[in-house]
Write a protein that holds these residues in place. Structure first.
Motif, PDB file in Angstrom:
ATOM      1  N   SER A  50       0.706  -1.007  -0.047  1.00 21.95           N
ATOM      2  CA  SER A  50       0.103  -0.170   0.115  1.00 21.95           C
ATOM      3  C   SER A  50       0.698   1.143  -0.074  1.00 21.95           C
ATOM      4  O   SER A  50       1.999   1.120   0.430  1.00 21.95           O
ATOM      5  CB  SER A  50      -0.816   0.012   1.337  1.00 21.95           C
ATOM      6  OG  SER A  50      -0.222   0.306   2.523  1.00 21.95           O
ATOM      7  N   HIS A  52       0.981   3.756   2.147  1.00 17.47           N
ATOM      8  CA  HIS A  52       1.177   3.970   3.474  1.00 17.47           C
ATOM      9  C   HIS A  52       2.279   2.992   3.787  1.00 17.47           C
ATOM     10  O   HIS A  52       3.361   3.351   4.326  1.00 17.47           O
ATOM     11  CB  HIS A  52       0.123   3.310   4.443  1.00 17.47           C
ATOM     12  CG  HIS A  52       0.712   3.520   5.762  1.00 17.47           C
ATOM     13  ND1 HIS A  52       0.756   4.685   6.609  1.00 17.47           N
ATOM     14  CD2 HIS A  52       0.594   2.637   6.919  1.00 17.47           C
ATOM     15  CE1 HIS A  52       0.905   4.273   7.980  1.00 17.47           C
ATOM     16  NE2 HIS A  52       1.013   3.131   8.102  1.00 17.47           N
ATOM     17  N   GLU A  53       2.519   1.738   3.479  1.00 16.92           N
ATOM     18  CA  GLU A  53       3.654   0.921   3.531  1.00 16.92           C
ATOM     19  C   GLU A  53       4.574   1.561   2.878  1.00 16.92           C
ATOM     20  O   GLU A  53       5.813   1.540   3.491  1.00 16.92           O
ATOM     21  CB  GLU A  53       3.330  -0.501   3.198  1.00 16.92           C
ATOM     22  CG  GLU A  53       2.324  -1.241   4.113  1.00 16.92           C
ATOM     23  CD  GLU A  53       1.641  -2.321   3.639  1.00 16.92           C
ATOM     24  OE1 GLU A  53       1.148  -3.361   4.378  1.00 16.92           O
ATOM     25  OE2 GLU A  53       1.748  -2.671   2.041  1.00 16.92           O
ATOM     26  N   SER A  61       6.087  10.960   4.254  1.00 19.48           N
ATOM     27  CA  SER A  61       4.572  10.955   4.719  1.00 19.48           C
ATOM     28  C   SER A  61       3.798  10.182   3.761  1.00 19.48           C
ATOM     29  O   SER A  61       4.176   9.905   2.484  1.00 19.48           O
ATOM     30  CB  SER A  61       4.192  12.381   4.955  1.00 19.48           C
ATOM     31  OG  SER A  61       4.011  13.061   3.908  1.00 19.48           O
ATOM     32  N   ASP A  62       2.624   9.874   4.244  1.00 16.61           N
ATOM     33  CA  ASP A  62       1.609   9.231   3.316  1.00 16.61           C
ATOM     34  C   ASP A  62       1.311  10.201   2.070  1.00 16.61           C
ATOM     35  O   ASP A  62       1.481   9.741   1.012  1.00 16.61           O
ATOM     36  CB  ASP A  62       0.562   8.859   3.969  1.00 16.61           C
ATOM     37  CG  ASP A  62       0.650   7.667   4.961  1.00 16.61           C
ATOM     38  OD1 ASP A  62       1.767   7.185   5.127  1.00 16.61           O
ATOM     39  OD2 ASP A  62      -0.461   7.320   5.650  1.00 16.61           O
TER      40      ASP A  62
END
Length: 137
Positions: A50, A52-53, A61-62
């Motif tokens: 993902s 996020h990962e 940051s995301d």
């Protein structure tokens, strides 16, 4: 005599800055930045990851990784697809694999030059020491 920890921290930062600056300049010659190449490496290492990962794996940051991923999609270097739930998964395209391979060829020479002042024993000790610091976090 005790080690000056502030000087040690600054030395690590200077070495990191030199590494980043040198790698970024060399990679620009093949049309990618260090940040882009690092994202391609993470996507290869973590198939189906993902955003996020991948943000965590690339120290972003995301939101920053999302912006970067959009640029990589626009350049045809990665594709995104729906995963389970709201998860968006990332994968390299053929062009992304080509850019990643070209970057690896460039990095070999850059890293050889960057670590040339250290002999093999010093390199090994540096790697062990930095891993110990990173694992302590």
């Amino acid at each position: 005599m005790a080690t000056d920890l502030e000087a040690l921290g600054q030395a690590i930062k200077r070495a990191q800055y030199r590494n980043h600056r040198t790698m970024d300049a060399a990679l620009s010659e093949i049309g990618v930045s260090l940040v882009q190449w690092d994202a391609l490496r993470a996507i290869e290492r973590m198939p189906g990851a993902s955003g996020h990962e991948l943000a965590g794996a690339t120290f972003q940051s995301d939101q920053a990784f999302g912006t970067l991923a959009n640029r990589l999609v626009d350049r045809g270097l990665i594709v995104r697809s729906a995963g389970r739930g709201r998860r968006i998964e990332h994968a390299l395209t053929e062009a992304g694999r080509t850019a990643l391979a070209a970057g690896r060829q460039v990095s070999v020479g850059v890293l050889h030059d960057l670590f040339a002042p250290l002999d093999e024993a010093q390199r090994g000790e540096l790697l062990r020491s930095l891993r110990a610091l990173a694992e302590g976090a």
